[in-house]
Design a protein around this motif. Structure first.
Motif, PDB file in Angstrom:
ATOM      1  N   LEU A 114       1.584   4.911   0.724  1.00 12.34           N
ATOM      2  CA  LEU A 114       1.033   5.982   1.546  1.00 12.34           C
ATOM      3  C   LEU A 114       0.819   7.267   0.757  1.00 12.34           C
ATOM      4  O   LEU A 114      -0.060   8.056   1.082  1.00 12.34           O
ATOM      5  CB  LEU A 114       1.930   6.222   2.761  1.00 12.34           C
ATOM      6  CG  LEU A 114       1.990   5.037   3.731  1.00 12.34           C
ATOM      7  CD1 LEU A 114       2.945   5.339   4.878  1.00 12.34           C
ATOM      8  CD2 LEU A 114       0.622   4.698   4.262  1.00 12.34           C
TER       9      LEU A 114
ATOM     10  N   ARG B  17      -5.916  10.129  -2.556  1.00 14.33           N
ATOM     11  CA  ARG B  17      -6.535   9.709  -1.291  1.00 14.33           C
ATOM     12  C   ARG B  17      -7.480   8.524  -1.457  1.00 14.33           C
ATOM     13  O   ARG B  17      -8.662   8.599  -1.181  1.00 14.33           O
ATOM     14  CB  ARG B  17      -7.251  10.887  -0.636  1.00 14.33           C
ATOM     15  CG  ARG B  17      -6.273  11.944  -0.239  1.00 14.33           C
ATOM     16  CD  ARG B  17      -6.878  13.038   0.531  1.00 14.33           C
ATOM     17  NE  ARG B  17      -5.833  14.043   0.721  1.00 14.33           N
ATOM     18  CZ  ARG B  17      -5.997  15.109   1.423  1.00 14.33           C
ATOM     19  NH1 ARG B  17      -7.131  15.359   2.005  1.00 14.33           N
ATOM     20  NH2 ARG B  17      -5.011  15.950   1.550  1.00 14.33           N
ATOM     21  N   LYS B  18      -6.909   7.427  -1.868  1.00 10.67           N
ATOM     22  CA  LYS B  18      -7.663   6.185  -2.053  1.00 10.67           C
ATOM     23  C   LYS B  18      -7.151   5.146  -1.063  1.00 10.67           C
ATOM     24  O   LYS B  18      -6.232   4.382  -1.366  1.00 10.67           O
ATOM     25  CB  LYS B  18      -7.506   5.652  -3.482  1.00 10.67           C
ATOM     26  CG  LYS B  18      -8.084   6.540  -4.545  1.00 10.67           C
ATOM     27  CD  LYS B  18      -9.592   6.449  -4.504  1.00 10.67           C
ATOM     28  CE  LYS B  18     -10.184   7.286  -5.615  1.00 10.67           C
ATOM     29  NZ  LYS B  18     -11.611   7.298  -5.577  1.00 10.67           N
ATOM     30  N   PRO B  19      -7.723   5.112   0.147  1.00  7.28           N
ATOM     31  CA  PRO B  19      -7.287   4.119   1.137  1.00  7.28           C
ATOM     32  C   PRO B  19      -7.442   2.700   0.589  1.00  7.28           C
ATOM     33  O   PRO B  19      -8.400   2.392  -0.104  1.00  7.28           O
ATOM     34  CB  PRO B  19      -8.231   4.344   2.315  1.00  7.28           C
ATOM     35  CG  PRO B  19      -8.763   5.720   2.124  1.00  7.28           C
ATOM     36  CD  PRO B  19      -8.777   5.965   0.642  1.00  7.28           C
ATOM     37  N   GLY B  20      -6.482   1.868   0.901  1.00  5.08           N
ATOM     38  CA  GLY B  20      -6.527   0.485   0.462  1.00  5.08           C
ATOM     39  C   GLY B  20      -5.970   0.258  -0.930  1.00  5.08           C
ATOM     40  O   GLY B  20      -5.961  -0.874  -1.411  1.00  5.08           O
ATOM     41  N   SER B  21      -5.511   1.313  -1.592  1.00  9.19           N
ATOM     42  CA  SER B  21      -4.909   1.150  -2.921  1.00  9.19           C
ATOM     43  C   SER B  21      -3.612   0.365  -2.785  1.00  9.19           C
ATOM     44  O   SER B  21      -2.741   0.732  -2.005  1.00  9.19           O
ATOM     45  CB  SER B  21      -4.607   2.512  -3.556  1.00  9.19           C
ATOM     46  OG  SER B  21      -5.788   3.227  -3.768  1.00  9.19           O
ATOM     47  N   LYS B  22      -3.513  -0.712  -3.535  1.00  8.59           N
ATOM     48  CA  LYS B  22      -2.324  -1.558  -3.453  1.00  8.59           C
ATOM     49  C   LYS B  22      -1.734  -1.745  -4.838  1.00  8.59           C
ATOM     50  O   LYS B  22      -2.433  -1.730  -5.837  1.00  8.59           O
ATOM     51  CB  LYS B  22      -2.675  -2.912  -2.854  1.00  8.59           C
ATOM     52  CG  LYS B  22      -3.123  -2.807  -1.417  1.00  8.59           C
ATOM     53  CD  LYS B  22      -3.481  -4.128  -0.848  1.00  8.59           C
ATOM     54  CE  LYS B  22      -3.985  -3.924   0.574  1.00  8.59           C
ATOM     55  NZ  LYS B  22      -4.523  -5.141   1.125  1.00  8.59           N
TER      56      LYS B  22
ATOM     57  N   THR C 135      -2.658   6.957  -0.394  1.00 11.57           N
ATOM     58  CA  THR C 135      -3.707   6.912   0.617  1.00 11.57           C
ATOM     59  C   THR C 135      -3.770   8.161   1.485  1.00 11.57           C
ATOM     60  O   THR C 135      -4.836   8.517   1.968  1.00 11.57           O
ATOM     61  CB  THR C 135      -3.522   5.683   1.529  1.00 11.57           C
ATOM     62  OG1 THR C 135      -2.251   5.752   2.157  1.00 11.57           O
ATOM     63  CG2 THR C 135      -3.634   4.398   0.751  1.00 11.57           C
TER      64      THR C 135
ATOM     65  N   GLU D  40       0.876  -1.172   0.000  1.00  9.45           N
ATOM     66  CA  GLU D  40       0.000   0.000   0.000  1.00  9.45           C
ATOM     67  C   GLU D  40       0.912   1.220   0.000  1.00  9.45           C
ATOM     68  O   GLU D  40       1.822   1.323   0.820  1.00  9.45           O
ATOM     69  CB  GLU D  40      -0.880  -0.007   1.247  1.00  9.45           C
ATOM     70  CG  GLU D  40      -1.844   1.135   1.318  1.00  9.45           C
ATOM     71  CD  GLU D  40      -2.751   1.052   2.533  1.00  9.45           C
ATOM     72  OE1 GLU D  40      -3.691   1.843   2.589  1.00  9.45           O
ATOM     73  OE2 GLU D  40      -2.514   0.218   3.418  1.00  9.45           O
TER      74      GLU D  40
END
Length: 108
Positions: free
Chosen positions: A64, A72-77, A67, A62
Motif C-alpha cells: 500500500l 503511486r503505482k496501483p497494482g505494484s506487486k 499504491t 501489493e
C-alpha cells in the motif's frame, strides 16, 4: 496486502488443509513486518506443522505504500520466496516447484 500465496511441500502427513494454511498466515501476518521475513516465517511454520522434507513458499503482495503514497503505482506487486529442505538443497526439486508455481501465477 497479500494478494497470492503459493506453496509446495513434500511431507509424511497426508492432509494439510487450506484452513491450516489460513490460520498460519493470519497468525503470522498480524504484525507489521518485512515481506521477506513473513515469507520465511510461513515456510518455517509449514515445515514444522507437517514435518516436511521439502517446502517452497512464494508470497505475492501489493504494498500500500507504493499504491497509496510515494510513487503511486496501483497494482505494484512484490514477490518473495523461501525454500526449505529439498527445495533449497536440490536444484531439480526447486526448479520443478518454481515452475509449477509460476504456471499458476501466469494462469497457464
Amino acid at each position: 496486502k497479500l494478494t497470492s500465496l503459493y506453496f509446495i511441500t513434500l511431507c509424511s502427513l497426508s492432509i494439510f488443509t487450506a484452513v491450516s494454511l489460513s490460520l498460519i498466515v493470519d497468525t503470522l501476518s498480524r504484525k507489521p513486518q518485512l515481506q521477506e521475513k513473513l515469507t520465511s516465517e510461513i515456510a518455517d511454520a509449514i515445515e514444522k506443522a507437517v514435518d516436511a522434507r521439502s517446502v517452497c513458499v512464494v508470497l505475492e503482495a501489493e504494498h500500500l505504500c507504493m499504491t497509496m503514497r510515494g510513487i503511486r503505482k496501483p497494482g505494484s506487486k512484490t514477490v518473495t520466496s523461501a525454500m526449505r529442505g529439498g527445495c533449497k538443497s536440490d536444484i531439480r526439486t526447486r526448479n520443478e516447484a518454481l515452475a509449477l508455481i509460476n504456471r499458476q501465477r501466469v494462469g497457464a
